[in-house]
Design a protein around this motif. Structure first.
Motif, PDB file in Angstrom:
ATOM      1  N   LEU A 257      23.449  16.678  -1.040  1.00 51.81           N
ATOM      2  CA  LEU A 257      23.602  15.512  -0.159  1.00 51.81           C
ATOM      3  C   LEU A 257      24.959  14.691  -0.445  1.00 51.81           C
ATOM      4  N   ASN A 258      25.355  14.750  -1.786  1.00 49.73           N
ATOM      5  CA  ASN A 258      26.709  13.910  -2.179  1.00 49.73           C
ATOM      6  C   ASN A 258      27.606  14.934  -2.822  1.00 49.73           C
TER       7      ASN A 258
ATOM      8  N   LYS B 236      15.689  12.255  -1.957  1.00 49.67           N
ATOM      9  CA  LYS B 236      16.296  10.828  -2.383  1.00 49.67           C
ATOM     10  C   LYS B 236      15.352  10.209  -3.129  1.00 49.67           C
TER      11      LYS B 236
ATOM     12  N   GLU C   9      27.113   8.525   6.434  1.00 53.46           N
ATOM     13  CA  GLU C   9      27.796   8.547   5.099  1.00 53.46           C
ATOM     14  C   GLU C   9      27.447   9.881   4.581  1.00 53.46           C
TER      15      GLU C   9
ATOM     16  N   SER D 256      25.366  11.151   2.262  1.00 58.73           N
ATOM     17  CA  SER D 256      24.168  11.514   2.288  1.00 58.73           C
ATOM     18  C   SER D 256      23.166  11.403   3.257  1.00 58.73           C
ATOM     19  N   GLY D 257      23.826  11.062   4.241  1.00 60.01           N
ATOM     20  CA  GLY D 257      22.960  10.961   5.466  1.00 60.01           C
ATOM     21  C   GLY D 257      22.847   9.598   5.877  1.00 60.01           C
TER      22      GLY D 257
ATOM     23  N   PHE E 214      21.800  13.208   9.906  1.00 61.53           N
ATOM     24  CA  PHE E 214      23.241  13.296   9.555  1.00 61.53           C
ATOM     25  C   PHE E 214      24.075  13.573  10.936  1.00 61.53           C
TER      26      PHE E 214
END
Lengths: 203, 1088
Positions: free
Chosen positions: A111-112, A173, B300, B302-303, B320
């Motif tokens: 994700l990051n 998350k 962004e 991380s979606g 996304f």
């Protein structure tokens, strides 16, 4: 807070046991480590929230407390247990946390991938949890208590109730948020439990 | 009814087709026949309707009549065929186009009737069979529905166009959301068709249904073609996952698109939001809701979080939003070493997608069918990407295609390259330099790569200090991973060079980067020429001093170690000295004055060619000193061509102000030159230099010209010293000295001499601005003049003298001096004597005149004054003014003289006043009481005067011993009375008031005019009464008690004269000195 304050009496009684100097040093060292990791855990949680996007981090947003496979939050009756028992629970939780933190790091790497500091903090948190858990087990062994065999282990309860499907991005998350929160709670709880041993020893 | 309709439509169509073949008559006849038959058919077959679903068999049906039952139907086509009828329909093979007579027989009718009617294809309806759905499935991640069905084309042996209509319905309410037309062909075989459709709503959000029908457009069928019936509806079987509540999950969408999210929940959804933005809810089945996001922006990393909040929980998903990969830009494939090909590109616009959603790149080579995949790197910048592809043996042409792909799309970029022409070698390393000789070296370097198949083109950059950069190209046969060598020639000996190198393929594509620099000093060689020499005889003429200049680096070819000096004549060559390098002169005693001096420079490689110069100096008697001034820091010297000068010209110069031996530098010029420019870093402005031009003739030098000059003239830095040699009453002689050359700083062009009146320390003397009228300037351009006489001056006057020198570079500082001219004594004497003589003469003349006219003068200006002692009214004792302490009171008894003794008959008219009757006489006793003898107060009676003086001092005066002149006091009350009153009232007027006036004041104030008062006031010692009070205390009148003037008034007034001094009053004309006094004559008034 009140529970912790109320539990101060019992450890004092237990701490009447004459602790060996090296044991005291070990306890103090482990306590210092736990205190340091408590601060790191707060920073990790802040860093984590910062990279998850809104509404994470916004006031009023409280994601559901999803059950975390392999670990549960400290039980409300944790403070009422004897210190060795509490340390046993702490050690068990700290042993389960590295795997969870690694899982969070892997999902965050997807994700990051461009948040190297967060990924580094997660990696370090797993390593530090493992180190703290080992230190607590050392203290337990020095106290003559076994690190295994405790009843109501947070890891057992969590494992029994954990269906573990591959979560979506949002669930990942939220799950990561809970894992980071659990990490902070258990480290903080360990710090408190060790602190009672330290307070029983001469300063 | 259809039959009828078709029947009536046929004529019009027949008219269209057979208009040219059928006459109108026949057409009318046939219509009648058909009308008849139709009437018969209607009677037997009601609502006859023929349809077909395969164009092969017609199915004709009708309604049974009440009157008859059809048993058999016969159709008359090519062969007459009859068909038994059991019900109310009959299936017959499809008839060819055209009318066909159909006969229906009824056995049950009473009349056993036989009915005939016309059957045509146009009356037949073509209704295909209902399509059958083979499969209806869904791909949930992509929200795509897939439909499969069989077209049953085998039933139609022809090429037929088929139109399919598919409808999609959603939710339990079966809302139509999609109706699409799909065209295919029937090819005579059964075929399965697929159709897919992507739903904007995730399929998990609601139940979706599908149904299909078709329309076969067979052009050769002239009947009525209709849509088939809709197929049976099919729906997507799906049971929602208990975990997942929000759809779609982790979907990647294009930025700017619209997307619908739904939440499957058992509890009521309260709020939905994307990020922190709330969204309106769209209600689906039961409690399921959806939201629609329009024009979604880029996410962004991380979606973007989408959140649904229910009463008891929060559900969410991540979306996304990004872009498909841009076309790879600037794709470039080349090789550095002919071992592998490196392809670089720029990814272009960022996709906004990271991690597993990032763009994957694959480099595919079409000839070899090989490919390499780009390993994903999370780069933060838009920097170039690169992939390596191993060079294949025996393949030079490569056709690369770079494929870029991400979840939103794909793109590609291609390049066809001949790799032999795309060689950009690595940077050369290990550059080394090795000497060959003093002008050549060998360069060696290492270049990794397999260049055995090509030639390399290498470029060597050669840098030398203070020289232009030089580039040399060299072509070298390539080798495999080896060192390369190359010779570099035409270098300068003993010179430090910096080398570096770069290479490319001979078929140039790109240069490699420059290698590291390598410095190298080449070997020494013998000096290329001898030093530039000059000689000077010492001042005593015994020694010869030989000078030479150090060789330039380019001429020295190495480090000069020493110089050898020798002297050669016709007979022999004598070695004189060896001088080590830093020294560049040699002073040698010469026994012979005629020889040729030779100097050679030596370095480690050898000696230079000798430089020679004769020692003889040919004298020149005709020599003048000239002047020259430089232009732009240079001196231009020119001379006339002299054919006698066979060798060369030498110009030497020195600083003329220095006392040391005169040689600063020299310059040699060829013998055919007539001018040269001399410049030197040692030249300074304002310094005088001496230049000597020598010509070489007959093996000897002759001084041709002697020139002094400046590179640039400056103003003198000092002023000339000057003195005053002589001074008279009207002139000054000034003399000055020369300014030293080093302080002059230029050629002296003159002096400026200023003079003006003035004394030392006078501020206005400081400036010497031109144009001032009081300053006189003399410009002395004759620089040989050393004195100046300034004439026409005033005697005994101070003058300021200023002198300054100037050159073409400016005016120097000033030096000033103050001089006072002598006094003119003769004039002064004359000026004194003339007024004295005039005064004596005037005095003598006046004395003579006065003597001769003394009687007249006496009568006119000094008549005899009557003796007051003769007046009985005034009983003065003899000792009244002798300062006796027993001073008697001056008793002014009121008296009226009975007679007046006239002493001078000529003054008789003035004594006429005595006949005026005094008012005092009318009041003889009033206010005149007898006072004690010691009483010193002078009381002026009558008392009427006292009443006019409002001064309280009068009342108090009786107790004091001062003498108070009340009258005089009263005149200092100008403010108390207006001027008019003062003018009118003579009593309060200034000056002495004789007693005679007193009664006049009181008696005649009503009637007497002002002028008359003066006339009647009696005796006036002076004609102008006003002058009495104008006298200042310092005036001789006031001070000189012995003068006659002072005798007015009381004899004792001398003791109290201060009371007579009026206070200073500017308004008063009396205090302004209106009266003339001798003192004023000597006063230096400012306004004079």
């Amino acid at each position: 807070m009140s529970q912790r304050e109320g539990s101060l009496e019992e450890p004092k009684a237990e701490s009447s046991i004459s602790l060996l100097p090296h044991l005291e040093a070990k306890i103090r060292q482990t306590h210092s480590l736990a205190r340091l990791l408590t601060k790191y855990a707060e920073q990790l949680l802040q860093e984590y929230v910062q990279h998850q996007g809104e509404p994470f981090g916004l006031p009023g947003f409280s994601p559901p407390r999803l059950p975390v496979a392999g670990l549960s939050a400290p039980a409300p009756g944790h403070a009422g247990l004897p210190v060795p028992e509490r340390l046993r629970l702490d050690a068990a939780a700290l042993a389960a946390l590295p795997v969870l933190l690694d899982g969070v790091r892997r999902r965050q790497a997807e994700l990051n991938p461009r948040a190297p500091r967060l990924l580094r903090r997660l990696e370090e948190a797993a390593r530090q949890a493992r180190a703290l858990g080992a230190a607590v087990e050392t203290v337990l062994a020095a106290l003559g208590a076994s690190a295994h065999g405790s009843q109501g282990s947070p890891t057992e309860a969590a494992t029994a109730a954990a269906p573990a499907p591959a979560p979506g991005g949002f669930s990942a998350k939220v799950l990561g948020l809970h894992v980071c929160g659990l990490y902070g709670e258990w480290v903080s709880r360990t710090e408190g439990d060790l602190g009672q041993l330290v307070s029983g020893a001469p300063a | 009814m259809m039959s009828i309709y078709l029947f009536w439509r046929q004529p019009s169509q027949m008219v269209d087709r057979k208009r040219m073949r059928t006459s109108n008559f026949r057409w009318l006849l046939s219509k009648f026949v058909l009308l008849y038959l139709m009437v018969q058919v209607t009677g037997a077959l009601r609502d006859l309707k023929c349809t077909t679903n395969n164009l092969k068999v017609w199915d004709c049906s009708w309604k049974a009549g009440f009157e008859s039952v059809i048993d058999e139907v016969c159709v008359e086509d090519r062969s007459y065929s009859c068909h038994q009828v059991e019900k109310t329909n009959i299936k017959i093979p499809a008839l060819p186009p055209g009318d066909h007579i159909m006969t229906a027989k009824s056995s049950h009718s009473p009349a056993n009737s036989l009915s005939k009617f016309i059957l045509n294809e146009k009356n037949v309806s073509f209704i295909p069979d209902t399509p059958e759905i083979l499969n209806f499935s869904a791909d949930f991640p992509t929200s795509t529905l897939f439909l499969e069905w069989n077209d049953k084309g085998s039933a139609f042996p022809y090429h037929v166009n088929v139109t399919w209509e598919i409808k999609i319905l959603r939710t339990e309410r079966r809302e139509l959301i999609k109706l699409e037309t799909y065209n295919t062909n029937l090819s005579g075989k059964d075929r399965v068709h697929q159709w897919s459709w992507a739903s904007d709503l995730p399929l998990e959000c609601a139940t979706h249904y599908v149904s299909i029908r078709c329309y076969i457009d067979y052009l050769h069928f002239s009947g009525h073609k209709e849509w088939s019936d809709w197929s049976q509806m099919k729906k997507i079987p799906w049971s929602p996952n208990s975990q997942t509540k929000v759809f779609p999950q982790d979907k990647v969408v294009l930025v700017g698109s619209d997307i619908i999210f739904c939440c499957i929940s058992q509890s009521k959804v309260l709020v939905a939001q994307i990020g922190s933005t709330l969204c309106p809810l769209i209600h689906l089945d039961e409690k399921n809701v959806a939201i629609k996001i329009r024009n979604i922006s880029v996410s962004e990393n991380s979606g973007t979080n989408v959140i649904f909040t229910t009463d008891d929980n929060v559900y969410g998903t991540v979306i996304f939003a990004g872009y498909p990969p841009d076309i790879p830009q600037k794709l470039n494939c080349e090789t550095h070493d002919l071992k592998e090909i490196v392809c670089t590109w720029n990814p272009g616009r960022p996709t906004g997608l990271v991690g597993p959603r990032n763009t994957n790149y694959t480099l595919f080579e079409s000839f070899s069918k090989k490919y390499v995949t780009f390993k994903r790197a999370e780069t933060f910048t838009n920097e170039s990407y690169q992939l390596f592809f191993q060079i294949l043996p025996d393949q030079e042409i490569y056709n690369f295609t770079l494929h870029a792909q991400n979840p939103l799309g794909k793109s590609e970029s291609a390049q066809l390259v001949n790799i032999m022409e795309r060689v950009s070698p690595h940077t050369p390393t290990s550059l080394k330099v090795k000497d060959i000789n003093s002008t050549a070296v060998i360069l060696s370097w290492h270049l990794p790569g397999n260049f055995a198949q090509i030639n390399l083109l290498c470029q060597i950059e050669i840098n030398k200090a203070n020289s232009k950069q030089e580039l040399q190209n060299a072509t070298i046969k390539g080798v495999k991973n080896a060192d390369y060598l190359i010779d570099v020639n035409k270098l300068n000996p003993y010179t430090k060079y910096t080398f570096r190198i770069r290479c490319s393929a001979e078929t140039f594509w790109k240069w490699s980067k420059w290698s590291n620099e390598k410095q190298h000093l080449t070997k020494e060689a013998i000096p290329s020429k001898g030093p530039d020499i000059w000689r000077e005889w010492s001042s005593d003429g015994r020694n010869l001093v030989i000078y030479w200049k150090p060789l330039s680096i380019s001429d020295a070819n190495g480090k000069i170690l020493s110089y050898n000096v020798s002297c050669s004549s016709h007979e022999e060559t004598q070695f004189l000295s060896e001088v080590l390098d830093p020294q560049h002169k040699a002073e040698l005693p010469l026994s012979k004055r005629d020889c040729i001096i030779s100097v050679v420079a030596k370095n480690s490689a050898g000696s230079s060619p000798p430089s020679k110069i004769p020692t003889i100096e040919i004298p020149n008697d005709d020599l003048k000193v000239e002047e020259v001034v430089g232009i732009g820091k240079k001196i231009l010297l020119s001379w006339h061509h002299n054919p006698n000068m066979t060798c060369d010209y030498v110009i030497k110069w020195c600083n003329s102000s220095r006392s040391e031996h005169c040689l600063m530098d020299w310059k040699k010029v060829s013998s055919n030159s007539t001018e040269t420019i001399i410049e030197s870093d040692q030249f300074r402005s304002g310094i005088r230099y001496h230049f000597f031009l020598y010509g070489c003739r007959n093996q000897g030098y002759q001084l041709l010209r002697s020139i002094i000059g400046y590179i640039e003239e400056l103003a003198p830095i000092v002023a000339p010293n000057f003195t005053v040699e002589d001074t008279s009453s009207d002139s000054i002689l000034v003399k000055w000295e020369d300014i030293p050359v080093e302080e002059l700083r230029g050629f002296l062009r003159g002096y400026l001499f200023y003079f003006q009146k003035g004394e030392k320390d006078t501020s206005k003397m400081r400036g010497l601005e031109p144009g001032r009228s009081d300053i006189k300037i003399k410009n002395i351009t004759d620089i040989s003049q050393k004195t100046l006489r300034i004439a026409d001056l005033q005697g005994k006057t101070s003058y300021r003298l200023v002198l300054q020198a100037y050159t073409d570079g400016g005016v120097g500082p000033k030096k000033s001096m103050f001089v006072v001219t002598k006094e003119n004594s003769v004039g002064l004497i004359i000026a004194i004597l003339i007024p004295v003589a005039v005064a004596v003469i005037v005095g003598v003349v006046t004395s003579i005149l006065c003597y001769r006219k003394r009687e007249w003068i006496k009568e006119t200006f000094y008549p005899d004054i009557p003796n007051p002692e003769n007046c009985k009214a005034l009983q003065f004792q003899k000792s009244v003014c002798e300062g006796s302490n027993a001073l008697k009171t001056l008793e002014m008894n009121p008296c009226t003289p009975n007679n007046v003794e006239v002493l001078e008959t000529r003054a008789a008219p003035k004594i006429e006043d005595t006949e005026i009757i005094s008012p005092v006489a009318e009041r003889p006793e009033e206010g005149c009481n007898t006072e004690p003898e010691n009483h010193v107060v002078v009381s002026y009676c009558p008392p009427i005067i006292e009443e006019e003086i409002p001064n309280p001092v009068v009342d108090e005066a009786g107790g004091t011993s001062q003498v108070i002149y009340i009258d005089v006091q009263s005149m200092y009350q100008p403010q108390a009375k207006p001027e008019e009153e003062q003018d009118i009232d003579p009593v309060v007027g200034p000056g002495y008031k004789p007693q005679m006036r007193l009664p006049i004041n009181s008696t005649l104030e009503e009637t007497a005019a002002e002028d008359d008062i003066d006339k009647t006031a009696g005796y006036r010692p002076q004609a102008n009464v006003n002058t009495w009070n104008l006298v200042s205390p310092d005036s001789p009148r006031s001070t000189d008690s012995n003068s006659e003037v002072v005798s007015f008034g009381s004899p004792c007034s001398i003791n109290s004269r201060q009371f007579l001094i009026p206070p200073k009053d500017e308004d008063s004309p009396k205090s302004n000195g209106a009266g003339w006094s001798f003192t004023n004559f000597f006063q230096n008034k400012p306004n004079d």
